[in-house]
Write a protein that holds these residues in place. Structure first.
Motif, PDB file in Angstrom:
ATOM      1  N   ASN A  27       0.861  -1.186   0.000  1.00  0.00           N
ATOM      2  CA  ASN A  27       0.000   0.000   0.000  1.00  0.00           C
ATOM      3  C   ASN A  27       0.893   1.231   0.000  1.00  0.00           C
ATOM      4  OD1 ASN A  27      -1.650  -2.184   1.640  1.00  0.00           O
ATOM      5  ND2 ASN A  27      -3.139  -0.759   0.822  1.00  0.00           N
ATOM      6  N   CYS A  28       0.360   2.344  -0.461  1.00  0.00           N
ATOM      7  CA  CYS A  28       1.170   3.563  -0.409  1.00  0.00           C
ATOM      8  C   CYS A  28       0.335   4.768  -0.016  1.00  0.00           C
ATOM      9  CB  CYS A  28       1.905   3.815  -1.726  1.00  0.00           C
ATOM     10  SG  CYS A  28       0.959   4.642  -2.999  1.00  0.00           S
ATOM     11  N   LEU A  29       0.990   5.668   0.694  1.00  0.00           N
ATOM     12  CA  LEU A  29       0.437   6.971   1.045  1.00  0.00           C
ATOM     13  C   LEU A  29       1.167   7.985   0.177  1.00  0.00           C
ATOM     14  CD1 LEU A  29      -1.048   9.078   2.787  1.00  0.00           C
ATOM     15  CD2 LEU A  29       0.760   8.814   4.502  1.00  0.00           C
ATOM     16  N   ALA A  30       0.440   8.649  -0.718  1.00  0.00           N
ATOM     17  CA  ALA A  30       1.071   9.544  -1.696  1.00  0.00           C
ATOM     18  C   ALA A  30       0.519  10.959  -1.539  1.00  0.00           C
ATOM     19  CB  ALA A  30       0.821   9.031  -3.113  1.00  0.00           C
ATOM     20  N   LEU A  31       1.376  11.862  -1.109  1.00  0.00           N
ATOM     21  CA  LEU A  31       1.020  13.272  -0.960  1.00  0.00           C
ATOM     22  C   LEU A  31       1.897  14.059  -1.927  1.00  0.00           C
ATOM     23  CD1 LEU A  31       0.987  13.305   2.945  1.00  0.00           C
ATOM     24  CD2 LEU A  31      -0.979  13.045   1.425  1.00  0.00           C
ATOM     25  N   ASP A  32       1.317  14.497  -3.031  1.00  0.00           N
ATOM     26  CA  ASP A  32       2.140  15.143  -4.053  1.00  0.00           C
ATOM     27  C   ASP A  32       1.521  16.437  -4.555  1.00  0.00           C
ATOM     28  OD1 ASP A  32       0.087  14.386  -5.706  1.00  0.00           O
ATOM     29  OD2 ASP A  32       1.307  13.180  -7.067  1.00  0.00           O
ATOM     30  N   ARG A  34      -9.299  12.234   1.289  1.00  0.00           N
ATOM     31  CA  ARG A  34      -8.455  11.234   1.940  1.00  0.00           C
ATOM     32  C   ARG A  34      -8.171  10.034   1.035  1.00  0.00           C
ATOM     33  NH1 ARG A  34      -7.773  11.869   7.272  1.00  0.00           N
ATOM     34  NH2 ARG A  34      -6.849  10.203   8.520  1.00  0.00           N
ATOM     35  N   CYS A  35      -9.203   9.585   0.310  1.00  0.00           N
ATOM     36  CA  CYS A  35      -9.027   8.391  -0.521  1.00  0.00           C
ATOM     37  C   CYS A  35      -8.088   8.647  -1.694  1.00  0.00           C
ATOM     38  CB  CYS A  35     -10.376   7.889  -1.021  1.00  0.00           C
ATOM     39  SG  CYS A  35     -11.236   9.055  -2.093  1.00  0.00           S
ATOM     40  N   ALA A  36      -7.824   9.921  -1.995  1.00  0.00           N
ATOM     41  CA  ALA A  36      -6.902  10.233  -3.091  1.00  0.00           C
ATOM     42  C   ALA A  36      -5.455  10.063  -2.666  1.00  0.00           C
ATOM     43  CB  ALA A  36      -7.133  11.664  -3.571  1.00  0.00           C
ATOM     44  N   ALA A  37      -5.217   9.894  -1.367  1.00  0.00           N
ATOM     45  CA  ALA A  37      -3.848   9.840  -0.857  1.00  0.00           C
ATOM     46  C   ALA A  37      -3.371   8.422  -0.555  1.00  0.00           C
ATOM     47  CB  ALA A  37      -3.729  10.693   0.403  1.00  0.00           C
ATOM     48  N   ILE A  38      -4.288   7.497  -0.242  1.00  0.00           N
ATOM     49  CA  ILE A  38      -3.904   6.136   0.141  1.00  0.00           C
ATOM     50  C   ILE A  38      -4.343   5.171  -0.954  1.00  0.00           C
ATOM     51  CG2 ILE A  38      -4.134   4.324   1.876  1.00  0.00           C
ATOM     52  CD1 ILE A  38      -4.718   6.489   3.931  1.00  0.00           C
ATOM     53  N   HIS A  39      -3.388   4.380  -1.447  1.00  0.00           N
ATOM     54  CA  HIS A  39      -3.654   3.547  -2.612  1.00  0.00           C
ATOM     55  C   HIS A  39      -3.485   2.060  -2.304  1.00  0.00           C
ATOM     56  CE1 HIS A  39      -3.771   7.195  -4.941  1.00  0.00           C
ATOM     57  NE2 HIS A  39      -2.555   7.514  -4.553  1.00  0.00           N
ATOM     58  N   PRO A  40      -4.339   1.202  -2.902  1.00  0.00           N
ATOM     59  CA  PRO A  40      -4.221  -0.253  -2.725  1.00  0.00           C
ATOM     60  C   PRO A  40      -3.085  -0.820  -3.564  1.00  0.00           C
ATOM     61  CG  PRO A  40      -6.008   0.238  -4.238  1.00  0.00           C
ATOM     62  CD  PRO A  40      -5.502   1.566  -3.727  1.00  0.00           C
ATOM     63  N   HIS A  41      -2.905  -2.128  -3.459  1.00  0.00           N
ATOM     64  CA  HIS A  41      -1.725  -2.804  -4.007  1.00  0.00           C
ATOM     65  C   HIS A  41      -1.441  -2.487  -5.472  1.00  0.00           C
ATOM     66  CE1 HIS A  41       1.211  -6.070  -4.542  1.00  0.00           C
ATOM     67  NE2 HIS A  41       0.599  -6.293  -5.684  1.00  0.00           N
ATOM     68  N   LYS A  42      -2.367  -2.783  -6.357  1.00  0.00           N
ATOM     69  CA  LYS A  42      -2.080  -2.640  -7.789  1.00  0.00           C
ATOM     70  C   LYS A  42      -1.787  -1.196  -8.166  1.00  0.00           C
ATOM     71  CE  LYS A  42      -4.440  -6.775  -9.496  1.00  0.00           C
ATOM     72  NZ  LYS A  42      -3.163  -7.420  -9.850  1.00  0.00           N
ATOM     73  N   VAL A  43      -2.524  -0.261  -7.562  1.00  0.00           N
ATOM     74  CA  VAL A  43      -2.274   1.160  -7.837  1.00  0.00           C
ATOM     75  C   VAL A  43      -0.919   1.575  -7.271  1.00  0.00           C
ATOM     76  CG1 VAL A  43      -3.107   3.516  -7.462  1.00  0.00           C
ATOM     77  CG2 VAL A  43      -4.743   1.660  -7.851  1.00  0.00           C
TER      78      VAL A  43
END
Length: 450
Positions: free
Chosen positions: A29-34, A112-121
């Motif tokens: 999983n990833c937390l992406a703040l860009d 919030r959902c735009a920042a945390i992504h599941p496995h494939k994403v």
């Protein structure tokens, strides 16, 4: 084969431990703040220095008992990739970290959902980031070096696990391929290029200007490379550690010094370009105002730092023009058409490298099953050989051992390849698949009837 099938049936089913399947549920999983969801004044609040990154990752490892993570913090993004026991746990961990950051650093993520992504994403995202497809300036080359540094930080913090390491390798490979096989990185589009383009707009020509280069990292070096063709320029390079500034001055010409000379350098410069990695502004409005009281020519300040090196109020002073990273991205937007045309080709490379990683991961997840299968077959052979020990001489017994092991290897080759290719579908159908592959029921009955 009937003997092997019979023994496989009697021993294998009882030996498969459900704990062997834990790794199959593990997800990235990833937390992406860009820059796509946060402006520069927020991004600088969550920028991590090298020391901060190592400290955070070390604390993360001890708190969550996870030793497979990657933290990428640049001027455009702060992104955390983790390998968790499953997607639900991964999301909860990253959501908790995001909430902590928001409270401690005083910002809010709009969606919030735009920042945390599941496995494939998450997998595809890191590959896209390394390719330059997620950068403010599409195709910029600095990101590859930053991705390399992120791996070094994971190593130092003790969270360089094999899964995200393999993803990192694929991402780096993708970045190199995109730049060598497509035109995504063509043209002089970078923050360094943007900074000098602004300088040309304000001063007309760069020839004969005085430049203050504050900071001696990769971005400052890139600025200096872009200045190599400028005639009669005067360079002053400052850095917190003057030794690095001296190395750049020896290479590109000019004077070198420490940040103690900042005020004097700003006073005599036409263009000041800052990229220091400082956690607080080094050029402040009040101090600059005192320095330029009698100034009659324009002063261009270009802030390439994150957090920002120059207080925003400096741009309100007379004769001072201040531009930051977001300004540069808007400025060179018009020059991105050629790179955008290369995006479809780059995306094909991204898809290929992400797919290769997923194939590797699927194979990794099936290894416990394959190991159990190989062990069961080996035990079956050993049991049969033990029964024959008193019936044949030692030489014949050894020939039989070699023959049986060779036969098992040949028999298992196709099922092994098949199991490795099952990926996500393997676990729920494993025993049925195994029985179908080896026709255990039929072979066992045949052996019994004989």
């Amino acid at each position: 084969m009937a003997i092997i099938a019979r023994l496989l049936r009697s021993h294998f089913y009882h030996r498969v431990d459900c704990n062997l399947w834990v790794s199959r549920a593990m997800k990235i999983n990833c937390l992406a703040l860009d820059h796509t969801i946060l402006p520069i004044e927020v991004r600088e609040k969550i920028a991590f220095s090298r020391e901060d990154s190592i400290q955070f990752l070390s604390q993360f490892r001890h708190r969550y008992q996870i030793d497979d993570a990657l933290l990428l913090s640049t001027c455009n993004r702060t992104e955390l990739y983790i390998l968790a026991k499953n997607s639900h746990i991964g999301f909860e961990i990253l959501d908790s970290i995001l909430e902590t950051w928001q409270q401690e650093r005083g910002f809010r993520v709009p969606v919030r959902c735009a920042a945390i992504h599941p496995h494939k994403v998450a997998v595809k995202r890191l590959v896209r980031v390394a390719a330059g497809l997620e950068s403010q300036i599409i195709g910029e080359s600095e990101i590859l070096g930053q991705v390399r540094v992120a791996k070094e930080l994971s190593d130092e913090a003790g969270v360089s696990g094999k899964v995200i390491l393999r993803l990192w390798e694929r991402a780096l490979r993708c970045g190199k391929r995109v730049r060598s096989e497509t035109r995504l990185g063509d043209g002089a589009l970078s923050v360094a290029y943007g900074a000098l383009r602004i300088a040309r707009k304000i001063h007309g020509s760069l020839d004969g200007l005085s430049f203050g280069i504050i900071g001696a990292g990769e971005i400052s070096e890139l600025v200096l490379k872009n200045l190599e063709g400028v005639k009669n320029k005067k360079l002053t390079i400052l850095n917190r550690s003057p030794e690095r500034a001296e190395l750049l001055a020896a290479r590109f010409g000019g004077e070198a010094g420490s940040l103690d000379k900042l005020s004097a350098t700003v006073s005599k410069s036409d263009v000041v370009i800052c990229s220091t990695g400082s956690q607080a502004p080094i050029l402040k409005e009040k101090e600059l105002a005192a320095e330029i009281v009698n100034r009659r020519k324009s002063l261009l300040l270009v802030d390439l730092g994150l957090p920002r090196d120059i207080e925003p109020g400096c741009g309100n002073l007379p004769q001072v023009f201040l531009h930051n990273l977001d300004d540069l991205a808007r400025l060179i937007e018009e020059n991105l058409d050629e790179r955008r045309n290369a995006i479809p080709e780059a995306l094909e490379i991204v898809d290929h490298e992400a797919h290769r990683f997923e194939l590797w991961l699927s194979g990794l997840r099936s290894e416990p099953a394959l190991l159990a299968l190989r062990n069961a077959m080996k035990e079956a052979c050993d049991l049969e050989l033990e029964l024959l020990k008193d019936e044949v001489d030692s030489e014949t017994h050894e020939h039989l051992r070699v023959l049986l092991h060779r036969l098992v290897k040949r028999v298992l080759h196709k099922p092994t390849e098949d199991l490795r290719s099952q990926g996500e579908d393997l676990e729920p159908r494993f025993l049925q698949r195994l029985e179908s592959l080896f026709q255990l029921e039929d072979r066992a009955e045949g052996e019994d009837s004989s």
